[in-house]
Write an enzyme that holds these catalytic residues in place. Structure first.
Site: not given
Ligand code: GCV
Length: 666
Positions: A275, A382, A354
C-alpha cells in the site's frame, strides 16, 4: 481524558464469600528476587493491595516469607520449574496459593486468582496454566499527531501533538492488557510517517524509554514499527537497498544506540512494499533480503524482527479478471520459505484479503514449513462495525485457530503452527488493537470483550467463546447471573448477526470506500484495490477454482478439493471461491438469492433481539453504561436496516427474482 478501569474495576463483580480471602496475604520469595524480576513482582504486589482496598474497604495485612492458612499465599520459586509465564493456583476453601517460577507467572497468577475470587469460581481445586502462545501481542496503529488509523475509540494515549506522551494512563493500559497475558505491544502505526520515522533515531527517546520501563514492569516488550526507508528519509543515505553496506551499517548503529537506552526493547515491526510503503522490491531485492538485514542488526540484542505479509498490488485494473488479490500473500512469500533468519517472524493476516467479516484462512499458513509465523487478527472493527455495532470476534478467531492446514504430515492445526507446537518454530498471535483515549477504552463498552478475549485466547486457545464472554461480563458488570447470561447471549449472537446483514456468503467488500462503515455495494467495484464481487444480472462471486484464478490450488489437500467442489464448499465461503447464478441451490437448500434476502431480514431481527435483551437488563446495569450501549444499539439497528434494504434492493433489481415471502424490498 479521564478513564475507567474496564474489567479491572474491583468495586464491581465480587462474590462476597471469596472476598474474605483478601484480608491476609503472604508473599514468599519476593525479597530475594533478581532486580529484573522485582519490578514485575512489585506490580503483582500493587495489584493485590489495590484489589484488597477496593474489595474489602481496607488494605490486606501483608506478611513476607511465611505461609498463611486463611488468605492468599503467593510463592515465587524458580526451583518449581514452571515455564515462563505459567502459574499454578491451589484452592482449599480458606486459602488460595499462587505459585510460579517466573515473575510474569506470578503477575498472571495474581490477576487470575483475583478474577476467580471476583467471579466466585473458587470451588476448583487446582489449576495450572501455561501460556500457549509465546508472543501475545497488540499492534497499535497510532500516529504521532494523536490520530489512530482505523481507530474507533478516540485519540491515541501514546501520542499527542507529534510527541510521545506518558502519564498514569500508560501504566493503566499496561496493567489492563497484562491482566489478560499480553506480553508485546507495538505502539505506532505500521504506516510510519515522517515523524515516527525518527522513533528509531532519537525522537522522544526519553519518553520512549519511559514507556518501555512501564511496559517492562508488567512483563510487556515494547516494539516499534519502522519505515524501511528510514536511513534515506533521515538523510543519512541515498538508498534503502538492504544489500548496501552503508544501509546495513546505519541500521546496526541506530539499533545499537536504541538498545543502549532501551535494553529491554522487543524489536521492530515492518510493513514493506505494501500500500505504497517502501520496501526491498524497489531495489530488486526480496522480502527475505529486507527482513534479514534488519534482523541482523537486532540479533546481538536478542531482538525480533516482525515482517508483515500483507503485500499485494493495490493498483489493479478492475477489467482484468485474471489478477486476484487473494493470491498475493501466498505468491509473494511461498518461494522464500526457509530463507529468513531465526529472529524473523512473518506476521500473516488471518485471511487472504483484509479482515472481512468472513474469509477463508490464509493459505500461506499451510504452505510455509521452515519459517516462523504469527497470525494477525484485527480487534479494531474496521470492517465489522467499527465499535459502533457489536461484533464479538472471538468465535471467528477460534475458527481460524482450529483450522486444519494439512501443512506437513498431520492435520497442521493453525494454532499449533503459530504457537510452535507443530511444524513451525515458536511464534505467536497478534491483534490490531481497538483502544483509544475514550473513557471506556474501546468506544463501545461491549467491544472491550474483544480486547479481553483476544488476550485470554492467546494465553489459552482451549477456552470457549462462551466462557470468555461470561467471564468478561461478570468482571465488567458485576456478579450477576442474569446480566452475565444476557450479555453473553448478545455477544454470541453478534458476529453471525453482523455477517447476516452485511455482504453475503463470504464475498465481502460492499462497505463504503475509505472509511469502511455502512453499505456501498459497488463502492470498490471499479477501484484499483482488487476487491470485486462482479455482480450482474446472472449472478455474483469470483471464480477462484480451476476455471478461474486457481487461488484454491494454494491450499493443501483435502482442503483444495473441498473448496473446489460446489457440493462440498461451505456455504459461508461459497461466493469467495465461486461465481454462482442467483438460482444456484446452496447446501442449506436455499437458492443464492433466497439466502441473500433471508439473511438480511434475519440480521435485522437479531439486532432487535439484542436490543430487547439489553433493555431487560436496564435496572441491573449502572445508568451511564446502560445508556452508552443502548444508544449504540439504536445506531446498529439503523445500520442493519440500511444494509438490509440496500443489498436486498440491489439484488432484486439485478436478478429480477421477487422475495418468496413477499417482504418489503424497494
Ligand atoms: C495500516 C487495511 C487498512 C489500512 C491498514 C492496512 C494494513 O488496508 O484499511 O488502514 O493500514 O490494512 O493492514 O496495513
Amino acid at each position: 481524558m479521564s478513564y475507567e478501569f474496564a474489567w479491572l474495576d474491583y468495586r464491581k463483580g465480587v462474590a462476597s464469600r471469596a472476598a474474605d480471602l483478601l484480608k491476609k496475604i503472604a508473599l514468599t520469595g519476593f525479597d530475594d528476587a533478581a532486580a529484573t524480576d522485582k519490578d514485575i513482582l512489585f506490580s503483582a504486589e500493587l495489584e493485590l493491595k489495590r484489589a484488597s482496598r477496593d474489595i474489602c474497604g481496607q488494605e490486606a495485612v501483608f506478611v513476607r516469607d511465611e505461609a498463611v492458612s486463611d488468605g492468599i499465599n503467593i510463592v515465587f520459586d524458580k526451583s518449581l520449574g514452571l515455564p515462563e509465564g505459567a502459574y499454578g493456583i491451589e484452592i482449599d476453601g480458606t486459602r488460595i496459593t499462587v505459585k510460579a517460577s517466573s515473575a510474569c507467572g506470578i503477575l498472571y497468577g495474581v490477576f487470575r486468582a483475583l478474577a476467580l475470587i471476583r467471579t466466585g469460581r473458587i470451588s476448583e481445586k487446582q489449576i495450572t496454566e501455561v501460556p500457549t502462545s509465546p508472543i501475545r501481542m497488540l499492534d497499535h496503529w497510532d500516529n504521532p499527531d494523536g490520530s489512530i488509523e482505523r481507530g474507533y475509540s478516540g485519540k491515541s494515549f501514546f501520542f499527542r501533538n507529534d510527541h510521545l506522551y506518558v502519564d498514569d494512563r500508560t501504566r493503566e493500559y499496561a496493567r489492563l492488557v497484562a491482566s489478560v497475558g499480553i506480553n508485546a505491544v507495538a505502539i505506532n502505526n505500521v504506516n510510519v510517517n515522517d515523524i515516527a520515522t525518527g522513533l528509531v533515531s532519537g525522537y522522544d527517546r526519553k519518553e520512549l524509554a519511559m514507556i518501555a520501563k512501564i511496559f517492562g514492569d508488567y512483563g510487556i516488550k515494547l516494539f516499534i514499527s519502522l519505515n524501511f526507508a528510514s536511513p534515506m528519509s533521515l538523510g543519512a543515505t541515498d538508498t534503502a537497498d538492504p544489500l548496501d553496506e552503508g544501509v546495513a551499517q546505519w541500521w546496526k548503529k541506530t539499533t545499537d544506540d536504541l538498545y543502549k537506552d532501551i535494553p529491554g526493547l522487543g524489536g521492530f515491526l515492518v510493513k514493506a512494499d505494501s500500500e505504497g510503503r517502501p520496501g526491498p522490491f524497489s531495489y530488486g531485492r526480496t522480502h527475505a533480503d529486507g527482513a534479514n538485514m534488519l534482523a541482523r542488526a537486532l540479533a546481538p540484542h536478542n531482538g525480533l524482527l516482525i515482517w508483515r505479509c500483507f503485500v499485494y498490488n493495490c493498483q489493479q485494473d478492475w477489467r482484468d479478471h485474471t489478477m486476484d488479490r487473494a493470491r498475493a500473500c501466498y505468491d509473494n512469500f511461498i518461494g522464500l520459505d526457509g530463507q529468513f533468519d531465526d529472529n524473523v517472524i512473518l506476521q500473516i493476516k488471518n485471511g487472504p484479503m483484509d479482515f472481512q467479516v468472513r474469509e477463508p484462512v490464509s493459505p500461506l499458513f499451510g504452505g510455509l514449513k521452515k519459517t516462523n509465523m504469527m497470525v494477525e487478527f484485527q480487534i479494531a472493527q474496521e470492517y465489522t462495525g467499527q465499535q459502533r455495532d457489536i461484533c464479538y470476534l472471538i468465535p471467528m478467531f477460534k475458527q481460524v485457530l482450529d483450522f486444519k492446514t494439512y501443512n506437513g504430515e498431520g492435520e497442521g492445526i493453525l494454532c499449533d503452527l503459530v504457537t510452535g507446537k507443530g511444524l513451525s518454530r515458536a511464534c505467536g498471535m497478534v491483534a490490531v488493537s481497538n483502544t483509544g483515549d475514550d473513557p471506556n477504552w474501546t468506544g463501545h463498552d461491549l467491544a472491550a470483550a474483544n480486547l479481553y478475549g483476544f488476550g485470554r485466547l492467546a494465553f489459552d486457545p482451549t477456552l470457549s467463546s462462551e466462557e470468555i464472554a461470561d467471564e468478561w461480563s461478570r468482571l465488567t458488570f458485576g456478579y450477576d447471573d442474569t446480566v452475565a447470561e444476557g450479555v453473553s447471549k448478545m455477544l454470541m449472537m453478534s458476529w453471525p448477526a453482523y455477517e447476516k446483514y452485511t455482504s453475503p456468503l463470504g464475498i465481502g467488500w460492499m462497505i463504503s470506500p475509505g472509511h469502511h462503515y455502512g453499505p456501498d455495494i459497488e463502492g470498490y467495484e471499479f477501484s484499483p484495490w482488487g476487491t470485486y464481487h462482479r455482480s450482474d444480472r446472472n449472478g455474483l462471486g469470483v471464480e477462484r477454482g480451476k476455471t478461474g484464478t486457481c487461488m484454491i490450488d494454494q491450499y493443501n489437500e483435502p482442503i483444495r478439493s473441498i473448496y473446489e467442489g460446489l457440493d462440498t464448499c461451505p456455504d459461508e465461503l461459497v461466493l469467495f471461491f465461486h461465481r454462482l447464478p442467483y438460482d444456484h441451490v446452496l447446501k442449506s437448500g436455499k437458492t443464492v438469492i433466497e439466502h441473500i434476502y433471508d439473511s438480511h431480514f434475519e440480521g435485522v431481527l437479531d439486532v432487535e433481539e439484542m436490543i430487547g435483551i439489553w433493555e431487560s437488563l436496564k435496572d441491573r446495569i449502572d445508568e451511564l453504561r446502560y445508556k452508552r450501549v443502548a444508544d449504540r444499539l439504536q445506531g446498529q439497528l439503523r445500520n442493519a436496516k440500511e444494509w438490509r434494504d440496500r443489498i436486498n434492493t440491489y439484488y432484486y433489481r439485478h436478478s429480477g427474482v421477487p422475495d418468496k415471502q413477499g417482504r418489503m424490498i424497494y
